[in-house]
Enzyme design. Structure first.
Site, PDB file in Angstrom:
ATOM      1  N   TRP A 141      19.298 -91.521   3.754  1.00  0.00           N
ATOM      2  CA  TRP A 141      18.638 -91.068   4.984  1.00  0.00           C
ATOM      3  C   TRP A 141      17.718 -92.148   5.531  1.00  0.00           C
ATOM      4  CZ3 TRP A 141      13.453 -90.380   6.241  1.00  0.00           C
ATOM      5  CH2 TRP A 141      13.189 -89.683   7.436  1.00  0.00           C
ATOM      6  N   HIS A 142      17.133 -92.922   4.598  1.00  0.00           N
ATOM      7  CA  HIS A 142      16.188 -93.947   5.028  1.00  0.00           C
ATOM      8  C   HIS A 142      16.856 -95.129   5.706  1.00  0.00           C
ATOM      9  CE1 HIS A 142      13.224 -91.800   2.567  1.00  0.00           C
ATOM     10  NE2 HIS A 142      12.309 -92.466   3.233  1.00  0.00           N
ATOM     11  N   GLY A 143      18.113 -95.342   5.404  1.00  0.00           N
ATOM     12  CA  GLY A 143      18.772 -96.478   6.063  1.00  0.00           C
ATOM     13  C   GLY A 143      20.201 -96.614   5.610  1.00  0.00           C
ATOM     14  N   THR A 159      18.397 -88.710  -0.057  1.00  0.00           N
ATOM     15  CA  THR A 159      17.077 -89.185   0.384  1.00  0.00           C
ATOM     16  C   THR A 159      17.123 -90.679   0.658  1.00  0.00           C
ATOM     17  OG1 THR A 159      15.985 -87.473  -0.938  1.00  0.00           O
ATOM     18  CG2 THR A 159      14.627 -89.336  -0.216  1.00  0.00           C
TER      19      THR A 159
END
Lengths: 438, 407
Positions: A251-253, A248
């Protein structure tokens, strides 16, 4: 097709999708870290431009492929319809992550109605107002403070910078989601809700049931449960949880602070599951709320401040390491200029709209008490946005007229929000010449 | 409910599509759009506009490089209806919020909108700039300028060098934000450094008009523009030369002009400052250029008042002249060279009035750079008196833009 063959194609499809995402999004990150570890430029950082929405449409493609494999949806034979699902413009850039099963029926059977169009337009106005009027305003303060050294701005600067970011990211993300859901509604699609007033949460666990719900659902159904979920040994459960939250985060960066942010929430959720929840259940609700506010405040610090050394500095500043103001003055930090907006930001984060709707409906129907409800999860189909609908015959004529007047006032307010938002968009690009060029 | 949905949808769609419809109708000359309804007024507000040349960017290379997208943005931006009203209204709303936020603090000044570099001072009903930060770098750069000027002046003992320091608000200690900020560099600090570095050099004189109060400051500087007005320029010249500038009254014909200069335009806040300038006698100045500024023209006050956009948005340069090089002949003696930034126009005619010839160069202007050397310029102009006119930032950064200037 035989099970083995189906599985083969599933693996191929997943691999292709993840490789494309990995290549464009993480090539530079991998190159940088491998080179750092080896002490030489082993891999070239290709400085690739990130295709718009790749993080979102890749997950949507994965949900389609897996759901077809599981037999939960029929394979879409029309490549145009499949392409439409994956690249649907309203939610392409910032979600929500729409599963194929959510819109499978609607692809062929959706109805564009006046009521749906108007409802979608109302939701779009809400989202636009959240993004332009609230998120961009809060973002002004966050953007001015976040790049600075913690020692320069001290506690006040760091605290107000993260607080501003807290509001910015919520209104930005939920605003985009509202606009996407609204635009989908205008075209006859019912997209799932993505945010359910997460800042009212009382625990980390609850927070992630309210924040970016489509992402949480994706990782639950396509990573956590296939790994075994919680129907495994304790150690495996911990492992599964940390894998999910690590993914998670990344995935954001493509940066270590995002990984740290993901793992931070993973650890908190595990601690709550094993220890803290028992304590939280016994505490007053207000204390639980404050506990959760502290959690997501520090979570956003990890998320927003770039560079792990800066994260340490900023955390130290929050605990007073650099005094109240660092080397700055209170005036020049400009945090004070946003104080009158705090009530608006706070109220904007609370479920006052569904509460007010329920109150007015109860009043119109002569009910003395009404329970507080949280917002519905999917698509707002059962509760049209910004509209109070009274069942026929449930209220007197005068009260019906009053409710109609309220609905009209709401429409006027939404129109004003739209116009104001358009004005603010125009002014954000204002770049005057100091000296006349004529 | 149906009627409500219809009306709401129609109104929103009308608002959304009206800009495109307006653009289409005005482009095909079906209707003439008044300037307030188009983006025309906003071009004056911005002080100019970019031309997109979009027709040159419809190719794959331009798309890949982003030039097409930028050109589209510029073209759309140049055609947004009621853009000026939108800009001013949104700034006004933000300013109200900031004003309310200021109530518990009572600061003497606050930004004109969120992110603005312009500050509003309610007490003076004036606009000023956010103080410039970086005392270390400003000090070092100013010291470098002063040191090199001193050496240069010693090598040219027959030329008099005058440094006229203007007290721009971002460096002014009278700016209420000055005491509210950290790490700021003032005009007085600039003066002190220049005086220290040039001390003992007989042919260098550093002059700074020190004002005592905010109200006095805004009698000599515009409330809506970052420049000095004629009174301020005249007093600065008097502080340098010891000679009072000759004027005997205010130019009354300018009283109808309500100006909103650079600070108003950048700060998106109109204060409608009444124009007020001294009546100088520049009748004996001859300028070798085509376009005379209104201060030199016969009946210039009436003419500038008729040029409404210039009068409102660019009064200082319209009245005293643009920042473009020129030469002038005057009734005085000696040959003057003025090296200045945009503060030059306010004082250049006073200098020209006291010299036989005056050459003006805008090398101190932030937009000008090159590899010119002052020694060559002195040789070309054969001047015997040099005036450096500018604000503290101009002196600090001259050598960044002209690295060989004092070689």
């Amino acid at each position: 097709m035989h099970g083995g063959g189906r599985k083969f194609f599933l693996i191929i499809a997943l691999s292709v999708n993840l490789l494309i995402l990995g290549f464009y999004k993480y090539q530079g990150f991998l190159a940088h870290n491998i080179n750092l570890a080896l002490g030489e430029e082993f891999l070239v950082d290709l400085q690739l431009a990130l295709p718009i929405g790749i993080s979102f449409f890749t997950l949507q493609a994965i949900t389609y492929v897996v759901d077809v494999y599981r037999g939960q949806v029929q394979a879409q034979k029309n490549p145009l319809y499949l392409g439409m699902y994956i690249a649907m413009f309203p939610q392409l850039v910032a979600g929500p992550i729409v599963r194929y099963s959510d819109i499978e029926y609607e692809i062929d059977n959706r109805q564009v109605t006046l009521a749906g169009f108007a409802q979608g337009l109302r939701l779009f106005c809400i989202g636009l107002g959240k993004k332009v009027l609230l998120a961009n305003t809060a973002g002004g303060l966050a953007d001015s403070l976040l790049p600075l050294e913690a020692s320069q701005i001290g506690f006040v600067g760091c605290f107000s910078g993260i607080a501003a970011y807290t509001f910015q990211i919520y209104f930005d993300f939920s605003g985009y989601s509202d606009m996407a859901i609204g635009m989908g509604k205008m075209m006859g699609f019912d997209y799932p809700r993505n945010f359910n007033y997460p800042y009212t949460s009382k625990s980390a666990t609850e927070f992630w049931r309210r924040w970016h719900m489509s992402l949480g659902g994706f990782f639950r159904d396509y990573v956590y449960i296939p790994l075994g979920g919680n129907r495994v040994s304790t150690s495996r459960f911990v492992f599964n949880t940390m894998i999910v939250w690590g993914l998670t985060g990344i995935w954001h960066g493509a940066a270590w602070n995002f990984v740290l942010w993901g793992l931070y929430w993973g650890v908190l959720i595990l601690l709550e599951k094993f220890f803290i929840k028992r304590i939280l259940d016994k505490l007053p609700v207000a204390i639980s709320h404050i506990y959760c506010i502290v959690l997501f405040f520090f979570g956003w610090l990890l998320f927003a401040v770039s560079g792990l050394s800066n994260v340490v500095e900023w955390t130290a500043a929050i605990f007073g390491a650099y005094g109240w103001l660092g080397t700055s003055t209170l005036w020049e930090l400009q945090s004070w200029s946003y104080i009158s907006l705090i009530p608006i930001f706070v109220i904007g984060s609370l479920p006052w709209a569904p509460w007010l709707r329920k109150k007015i409906t109860a009043w119109a129907q002569g009910e003395v008490r009404c329970p507080v409800v949280s917002a519905p999860e999917k698509g707002n189909t059962s509760v049209p946005p910004c509209t109070i609908i009274l069942p026929k015959g449930s209220a007197s004529l005068s009260k019906e007229r009053m409710v109609l007047a309220i609905n009209i006032v709401v429409d006027v307010a939404l129109t004003l929000v739209f116009v104001l938002s358009a004005m603010f968009v125009v002014s954000s690009s204002y770049n005057p010449f100091i000296y006349f060029q004529f | 409910m149906i009627n409500r949905n219809v009306i709401f949808s129609l109104i929103l769609c009308a608002i959304m599509f009206s800009p495109a419809v307006l653009f289409g109708l005005s482009s095909s000359n079906v209707i003439t759009v008044p300037s307030w309804l188009s983006a025309e007024d906003s071009k004056w507000l911005a002080g100019g506009y970019e031309v997109s040349h979009i027709e040159n960017h419809f190719n794959l290379d331009a798309f890949k490089s982003g030039e097409l997208q930028s050109a589209l943005e510029i073209e759309v931006g140049n055609n947004i209806p009621m853009k000026s009203a939108a800009l001013l209204l949104s700034a006004s709303l933000q300013r109200k919020v900031i004003e309310v936020s200021n109530v518990p603090f009572g600061w003497e000044c606050y930004p004109t909108f969120y992110g603005s570099k312009k500050l509003y001072i309610p007490e003076a009903n004036a606009l000023c700039r956010m103080p410039a930060k970086g005392i270390g770098s400003f000090s070092n750069s100013t010291s470098s300028f002063g040191g090199k000027l001193a050496l240069f002046a010693k090598d040219h003992p027959d030329v008099a060098f005058n440094v006229v320091l203007a007290d721009i608000s971002e460096h002014s200690s009278l700016n209420p934000a000055y005491d509210l900020s950290s790490n700021v560099f003032s005009s007085m600090q600039s003066r002190d450094i220049l005086q220290d570095t040039c001390s003992g050099v007989d042919n260098v004189k550093v002059s700074f008009l020190q004002l005592d109060s905010l109200s006095e400051y805004y009698r000599n500087y515009y409330t809506t523009d970052h420049h000095w007005n004629g009174f301020g320029a005249a007093r600065a010249y008097a502080a340098l030369t010891g000679r009072e500038a000759k004027f005997d009254s205010v130019v009354n014909d300018l009283s109808s002009i309500k100006m909103n200069g650079s600070s108003s335009r950048e700060g998106l806040m109109f204060l409608n400052e009444p124009a007020r300038e001294p009546r100088f006698n520049f009748s004996q100045i001859e300028v070798r250029e085509d376009a005379l500024p209104y201060v030199l023209q016969q009946d210039g006050a009436r003419k500038i008042a008729e040029n409404k956009k210039v009068a409102e948005f660019d009064f200082y340069h319209g009245w005293y002249g643009q920042s473009v090089p020129f030469e002038a002949n005057g009734p005085g003696e000696g040959r003057a060279l003025i090296i200045c930034d945009s503060f030059g126009p306010g004082i250049q005619w006073l200098v020209a009035n006291d010299h036989e010839t005056t050459t003006v160069r805008f090398d101190m202007h932030v937009s000008i750079s090159g590899d010119q050397k002052l020694c060559n310029i002195l040789q070309e102009t054969q001047c015997d008196e040099v005036y450096f006119v500018g604000h503290a930032g101009g002196f600090a950064h001259l050598l960044d833009r002209f690295p060989y200037y004092f070689d």
